[in-house]
Design a protein around this motif. Structure first.
Motif, short mmCIF file in Angstrom:
data_model
loop_
_atom_site.label_atom_id
_atom_site.label_comp_id
_atom_site.label_asym_id
_atom_site.label_seq_id
_atom_site.Cartn_x
_atom_site.Cartn_y
_atom_site.Cartn_z
N ASN A 128 -11.21 8.29 -10.88
CA ASN A 128 -10.91 8.04 -12.29
C ASN A 128 -10.76 6.53 -12.49
OD1 ASN A 128 -10.03 8.19 -14.92
ND2 ASN A 128 -7.91 8.74 -14.37
N GLY A 129 -11.88 5.82 -12.47
CA GLY A 129 -11.84 4.35 -12.51
C GLY A 129 -11.63 3.80 -11.11
N PHE A 130 -11.10 2.60 -11.02
CA PHE A 130 -10.92 1.93 -9.72
C PHE A 130 -9.42 1.70 -9.57
CE2 PHE A 130 -10.85 -1.53 -6.75
CZ PHE A 130 -11.99 -1.40 -5.96
N VAL A 131 -8.77 2.59 -8.81
CA VAL A 131 -7.30 2.61 -8.78
C VAL A 131 -6.81 2.25 -7.38
CG1 VAL A 131 -5.24 4.04 -9.10
CG2 VAL A 131 -7.23 4.35 -10.60
N VAL A 132 -5.86 1.31 -7.32
CA VAL A 132 -5.34 0.84 -6.03
C VAL A 132 -3.84 1.09 -5.97
CG1 VAL A 132 -5.21 -1.11 -4.44
CG2 VAL A 132 -7.10 -0.97 -6.06
N LYS A 133 -3.39 1.64 -4.83
CA LYS A 133 -1.95 1.89 -4.63
C LYS A 133 -1.31 0.63 -4.07
CE LYS A 133 0.98 5.00 -1.91
NZ LYS A 133 0.94 6.06 -0.90
N LYS A 134 -0.17 0.23 -4.65
CA LYS A 134 0.52 -0.98 -4.19
C LYS A 134 2.02 -0.72 -4.07
CE LYS A 134 1.93 -4.11 -6.94
NZ LYS A 134 2.01 -5.39 -7.61
N THR A 135 2.68 -1.54 -3.28
CA THR A 135 4.14 -1.39 -3.16
C THR A 135 4.81 -2.09 -4.34
OG1 THR A 135 4.33 -3.41 -1.89
CG2 THR A 135 4.18 -1.39 -0.63
N VAL A 136 5.92 -1.50 -4.78
CA VAL A 136 6.78 -2.16 -5.79
C VAL A 136 8.23 -1.99 -5.35
CG1 VAL A 136 5.23 -1.99 -7.79
CG2 VAL A 136 6.69 -0.06 -7.23
N PHE A 137 9.12 -2.74 -5.95
CA PHE A 137 10.55 -2.68 -5.63
C PHE A 137 10.77 -2.76 -4.12
CE2 PHE A 137 10.34 -0.14 -9.66
CZ PHE A 137 10.81 -1.16 -10.47
N SER A 138 10.17 -3.78 -3.50
CA SER A 138 10.38 -4.05 -2.08
C SER A 138 10.05 -2.86 -1.19
CB SER A 138 11.81 -4.47 -1.82
OG SER A 138 12.17 -5.50 -2.67
N GLY A 139 9.02 -2.14 -1.53
CA GLY A 139 8.59 -1.04 -0.68
C GLY A 139 9.33 0.26 -0.94
N LYS A 140 10.19 0.28 -1.94
CA LYS A 140 10.99 1.46 -2.26
C LYS A 140 10.15 2.47 -3.06
CE LYS A 140 15.46 2.84 -2.26
NZ LYS A 140 16.09 3.27 -1.06
N ALA A 141 9.12 1.98 -3.74
CA ALA A 141 8.27 2.85 -4.56
C ALA A 141 6.84 2.32 -4.54
CB ALA A 141 8.81 2.86 -5.99
N PHE A 142 5.93 3.13 -5.09
CA PHE A 142 4.53 2.72 -5.16
C PHE A 142 4.04 2.80 -6.59
CE2 PHE A 142 5.17 4.53 -0.91
CZ PHE A 142 4.79 3.44 -0.13
N ALA A 143 3.10 1.93 -6.93
CA ALA A 143 2.45 2.03 -8.25
C ALA A 143 0.96 2.20 -8.00
CB ALA A 143 2.70 0.75 -9.04
N HIS A 144 0.31 2.93 -8.89
CA HIS A 144 -1.14 3.11 -8.80
C HIS A 144 -1.74 2.34 -9.97
CE1 HIS A 144 -0.88 6.32 -5.72
NE2 HIS A 144 0.35 6.38 -6.21
N VAL A 145 -2.52 1.31 -9.66
CA VAL A 145 -2.95 0.37 -10.70
C VAL A 145 -4.47 0.43 -10.85
CG1 VAL A 145 -2.92 -2.06 -11.39
CG2 VAL A 145 -1.03 -1.13 -10.05
N LYS A 146 -4.91 0.61 -12.11
CA LYS A 146 -6.36 0.65 -12.36
C LYS A 146 -6.87 -0.76 -12.66
CE LYS A 146 -8.22 4.12 -14.79
NZ LYS A 146 -8.67 4.92 -15.95
N ILE A 147 -7.92 -1.18 -11.99
CA ILE A 147 -8.53 -2.49 -12.29
C ILE A 147 -9.75 -2.24 -13.16
CG2 ILE A 147 -9.38 -4.68 -11.37
CD1 ILE A 147 -8.17 -4.10 -8.71
N THR A 148 -9.77 -2.88 -14.32
CA THR A 148 -10.84 -2.60 -15.27
C THR A 148 -11.84 -3.75 -15.41
OG1 THR A 148 -9.37 -3.38 -17.00
CG2 THR A 148 -9.43 -1.01 -16.65
#
Ligand code: FAD
Length: 321
Positions: A128-148
């Motif tokens: 669903n697009g180009f989505v990359v998983k990254k760490t947030v809050f010092s590794g406590k959570a993850f965000a999935h970010v779409k690059i458009t």
């Protein structure tokens, strides 16, 4: 879709994270439908060293053998990598999320009008697009970010994947860009090189000390354990801030990110900012006199005890092997 990877070196030799980024670029290219994997190398690196990149998945290497790049300049590096992106017709750019990668990625994103995901910890998903998983809050959570954007930049957290060597050879090509001295903007006038043990980013075994060791005069017992294991030493941030230990040993959110096979934490409470740099270690051993220390929740093995009693016994036991 062609992928370009910036490959960092230390005084002409590639370290683990360099091979990791090339592997990651090759796997990313495969997942997004194939295409060239072009490695960009800047500065004095031998052909023998460069030839290794093919074994990690590069199909082409653009090398700019210009000694001015032996001293890092984010501006000049970004300009040269941007030229490489044009030359290779790359749509995805990979850098390591290390000191130089972090410095270059933002400038590169501005130059190429590219979307950037910093701190990636997985391969891009393209369902669903180009989505990359990254760490947030010092590794406590993850965000999935779409690059458009048309060109996409990913800065990969070092030690996310273990590099795997295979077969393969990359075709070498010169990188076509000409830079003036003004493009570099800075000149190194002196250097203090830290010699000795394996650098933390490469170390498989790490022994680390925190404020629980009370002062720099007590580091001998940690060094003895480090020697017994053949481990590299690390420390928590307050220890480096207090100048008990040098800053290059500091791990965590604002220090180094490591992923050794064994991380032994002595007298470290396990604050979230510390864990951010070490919680990908394969095995974590915590030695702390407080059974409620948060680090025990992240530990594979724990010893509740006084470091000044436990460490000499542990060192003696390790030395018997
Ligand atoms: P303390 O929290 O003081 O813990 C000492 C531990 O030693 C305690 O658990 C105690 O029970 C134990 N102890 C005491 N005596 C003994 C003994 N004799 N034997 C055994 N155990 C003993 N910290 C980092 O480490 N890295 C970072 O990158 C980092 N970045 C930060 C970024 C920000 C924005 C902020 C706000 C903080 C950051 N910190 C970082 C600081 C972090 O929040 C903690 O304060 C720090 O990690 C605590 O260090 P420590 O565990 O050595 O010390």
């Amino acid at each position: 879709m062609s992928v370009l990877v910036f490959v960092d070196h230390t005084q002409g030799s590639f370290k683990k994270k360099a091979f990791e980024t090339v592997n990651y670029a090759a796997e990313t290219a495969k997942r997004i439908g194939g295409g060239d994997v072009t490695a960009v190398v800047l500065g004095t690196v031998s052909n023998e060293e460069i030839n290794q990149l093919g074994q990690y998945g590069a199909t082409k290497v653009l090398h700019l053998n210009d000694a001015r790049f032996d001293n890092f300049s984010a501006r000049a590096y970004a300009k040269a990598i941007a030229a490489g992106v044009q030359q290779a017709g790359a749509k995805v750019v990979i850098v390591s999320y290390n000191v130089s990668g972090k410095a270059v990625a933002g400038i590169l994103a501005a130059q190429l009008k590219a979307g950037l995901v910093s701190g990636a910890v997985d391969y891009p998903q393209t369902d669903n697009g180009f989505v990359v998983k990254k760490t947030v809050f010092s590794g406590k959570a993850f965000a999935h970010v779409k690059i458009t954007s048309d060109v996409k930049i990913i800065a990969l957290v070092p030690n996310t994947f273990a590099p795997k060597k295979g077969e393969g050879a990359a075709a070498a090509e010169a990188l076509n860009v000409s830079l003036s001295d003004a493009d570099f903007g800075i000149t190194k006038v002196a250097e203090d090189v830290v010699k000795g043990e394996i650098p933390l980013s490469e170390a498989e075994l790490v022994v680390s000390g925190g404020r629980g060791l009370k002062g720099p005069e007590n580091w001998g017992i940690l060094e003895d354990l480090g020697k017994a294991f053949g481990a590299t030493l690390a420390c928590s941030r307050p220890v480096a801030d207090a100048h008990w230990r040098p800053h290059h040993e500091h791990v965590g959110q604002t220090g180094g990110t490591i992923r050794p096979n064994l991380y032994v934490a002595v007298g470290i409470s396990g604050a979230i900012q510390h864990l951010a740099g070490v919680n990908s270690s394969k095995t974590i051993v915590v030695i702390n006199k407080d059974p409620e220390a948060p680090f025990f929740k992240a530990a594979d093995y724990g010893v509740v005890g006084d470091a000044f009693e436990v460490l000499p016994k542990l060192t003696e036991a390790v030395n018997k092997f």
